[in-house]
Design a protein around this motif. Structure first.
Motif, PDB file in Angstrom:
ATOM      1  N   CYS A  64       0.828  -1.121   0.249  1.00  0.00           N
ATOM      2  CA  CYS A  64      -0.047  -0.061   0.026  1.00  0.00           C
ATOM      3  C   CYS A  64       0.855   1.360   0.125  1.00  0.00           C
ATOM      4  CB  CYS A  64      -0.820  -0.021   1.245  1.00  0.00           C
ATOM      5  SG  CYS A  64      -2.413  -1.053   1.363  1.00  0.00           S
ATOM      6  N   TYR A  73      -3.742   3.923  -1.268  1.00  0.00           N
ATOM      7  CA  TYR A  73      -3.810   3.092  -2.620  1.00  0.00           C
ATOM      8  C   TYR A  73      -3.118   1.804  -2.038  1.00  0.00           C
ATOM      9  CZ  TYR A  73      -4.144   7.765  -4.439  1.00  0.00           C
ATOM     10  OH  TYR A  73      -4.271   9.084  -4.765  1.00  0.00           O
ATOM     11  N   CYS A  74      -3.845   0.720  -2.561  1.00  0.00           N
ATOM     12  CA  CYS A  74      -3.059  -0.967  -2.346  1.00  0.00           C
ATOM     13  C   CYS A  74      -3.059  -1.632  -3.606  1.00  0.00           C
ATOM     14  CB  CYS A  74      -3.938  -1.306  -1.095  1.00  0.00           C
ATOM     15  SG  CYS A  74      -3.772  -0.316   0.354  1.00  0.00           S
ATOM     16  N   GLY A  81      -8.864  -3.614   0.212  1.00  0.00           N
ATOM     17  CA  GLY A  81      -9.502  -2.408   1.058  1.00  0.00           C
ATOM     18  C   GLY A  81     -10.493  -1.635   0.264  1.00  0.00           C
ATOM     19  N   ASN A  82     -10.670  -1.930  -0.955  1.00  0.00           N
ATOM     20  CA  ASN A  82     -11.489  -1.195  -1.702  1.00  0.00           C
ATOM     21  C   ASN A  82     -13.069  -1.508  -1.698  1.00  0.00           C
ATOM     22  OD1 ASN A  82     -11.173  -3.461  -3.334  1.00  0.00           O
ATOM     23  ND2 ASN A  82     -11.493  -2.471  -5.197  1.00  0.00           N
ATOM     24  N   THR A  92      -4.531   0.545  -6.340  1.00  0.00           N
ATOM     25  CA  THR A  92      -6.013   0.917  -6.614  1.00  0.00           C
ATOM     26  C   THR A  92      -6.360   1.780  -5.155  1.00  0.00           C
ATOM     27  OG1 THR A  92      -6.538  -1.272  -7.562  1.00  0.00           O
ATOM     28  CG2 THR A  92      -8.057  -0.341  -6.776  1.00  0.00           C
ATOM     29  N   VAL A  94      -8.106   3.287  -2.455  1.00  0.00           N
ATOM     30  CA  VAL A  94      -9.060   2.427  -1.469  1.00  0.00           C
ATOM     31  C   VAL A  94      -9.931   3.692  -0.419  1.00  0.00           C
ATOM     32  CG1 VAL A  94      -7.860   0.341  -1.362  1.00  0.00           C
ATOM     33  CG2 VAL A  94      -7.374   2.258   0.443  1.00  0.00           C
ATOM     34  N   THR A  95      -9.554   4.767  -0.742  1.00  0.00           N
ATOM     35  CA  THR A  95     -10.391   5.714  -0.081  1.00  0.00           C
ATOM     36  C   THR A  95     -11.407   6.644  -0.957  1.00  0.00           C
ATOM     37  OG1 THR A  95      -8.524   7.316  -0.485  1.00  0.00           O
ATOM     38  CG2 THR A  95      -8.540   6.172   1.725  1.00  0.00           C
ATOM     39  N   SER A  98     -14.958   2.383  -0.507  1.00  0.00           N
ATOM     40  CA  SER A  98     -15.203   1.713   0.557  1.00  0.00           C
ATOM     41  C   SER A  98     -15.659   2.576   1.832  1.00  0.00           C
ATOM     42  CB  SER A  98     -14.062   0.772   0.837  1.00  0.00           C
ATOM     43  OG  SER A  98     -13.039   1.724   1.282  1.00  0.00           O
ATOM     44  N   THR A 127      -9.433  -4.753   7.444  1.00  0.00           N
ATOM     45  CA  THR A 127     -10.017  -5.752   6.482  1.00  0.00           C
ATOM     46  C   THR A 127      -9.204  -7.265   6.897  1.00  0.00           C
ATOM     47  OG1 THR A 127      -8.496  -5.847   4.462  1.00  0.00           O
ATOM     48  CG2 THR A 127     -10.532  -4.256   4.464  1.00  0.00           C
ATOM     49  N   ALA A 145     -14.451  -4.825   3.157  1.00  0.00           N
ATOM     50  CA  ALA A 145     -14.488  -3.262   3.282  1.00  0.00           C
ATOM     51  C   ALA A 145     -13.891  -3.139   4.560  1.00  0.00           C
ATOM     52  CB  ALA A 145     -15.805  -2.872   3.131  1.00  0.00           C
TER      53      ALA A 145
END
Length: 212
Positions: A64, A73-74, A81-82, A92, A94-95, A98, A127, A145
């Motif tokens: 991440c 982003y992970c 985490g998305n 990607t 994740v904020t 989710s 998660t 999530a």
């Protein structure tokens, strides 16, 4: 630099990130699942386009990053985490998709089964597969999530204290300790009560083990 069970990543002073090692879950972030014995740059043409990475976190099967705007982003083996269980071969965000939507993330800690995120309000969201209660939310239910970790009163406790001299701009001398009853020195003496939420116990950082 961050290292997991079978790969590592490094953050350079210019904000670029390179990873190397095992890549079976896409944890190197270079849009492949082929291992690399030398550092390879993570993909920055997607969600990371135009962003500058400020910190990184590395686990066994996922990695991440947090940018300078406190967004996370992970990538790697899902869940990242998305909110979905899908693996991600490239960073990607994740904020936005989710339970972390709109939050400012200050630290991220990946583990074997999931990720944990610390926001700027001193709250932790994770998660995990959670069969052993590793989510910390008093359940054994898995969650793709991030769900909030439920801390005890040590971290968020209401407090009161009784003081003498209620007419003063300051509370005066304490009549007893915090959260303790007090006896007034004289009948009819004025006093003041101060109440609040304990915030001295802040979360300074996170680190995760193999089943957390």
């Amino acid at each position: 630099i961050g290292s997991g069970g079978n790969h590592a990543c490094v953050l350079a002073t210019d904000g670029t990130v390179g990873c190397w090692g095992q890549n079976s879950g896409g944890q190197l972030g270079n849009n492949s699942t082929t291992l690399s014995a030398v550092p390879v740059a993570i993909v920055t043409t997607g969600d990371l386009l135009g962003k500058t990475v400020a910190s990184i976190g590395v686990g066994d099967y996922r990695s991440c990053a947090i940018d300078t705007n406190s967004k996370a982003y992970c990538w790697g083996l899902g869940p990242v985490g998305n909110g979905t269980s899908s693996s991600k071969l490239v960073p990607t965000v994740v904020t936005s998709a989710s339970t972390l939507n709109g939050m400012n993330i200050v630290q991220v800690a990946p583990s074997v089964s999931g990720n944990c995120f610390l926001n700027d309000q001193n709250a932790v969201y994770c998660t995990a597969a959670n069969a052993d209660g590793s989510l910390g939310n008093n359940t054994s239910n898995a969650s793709n999530a991030p769900v909030q970790v439920l801390f005890t009163s040590t971290f968020n406790a209401p407090n009161y204290r009784l003081y003498a001299n209620a007419n003063s701009a300051t509370p005066g001398s304490p009549l007893a300790g915090i959260n303790s009853p007090a006896t007034l020195p004289a009948y009819g003496q004025e006093f003041r009560v101060r109440m609040g939420i304990k915030t001295a116990a802040q979360i300074g950082g996170m680190t995760l083990g193999s089943d957390s």
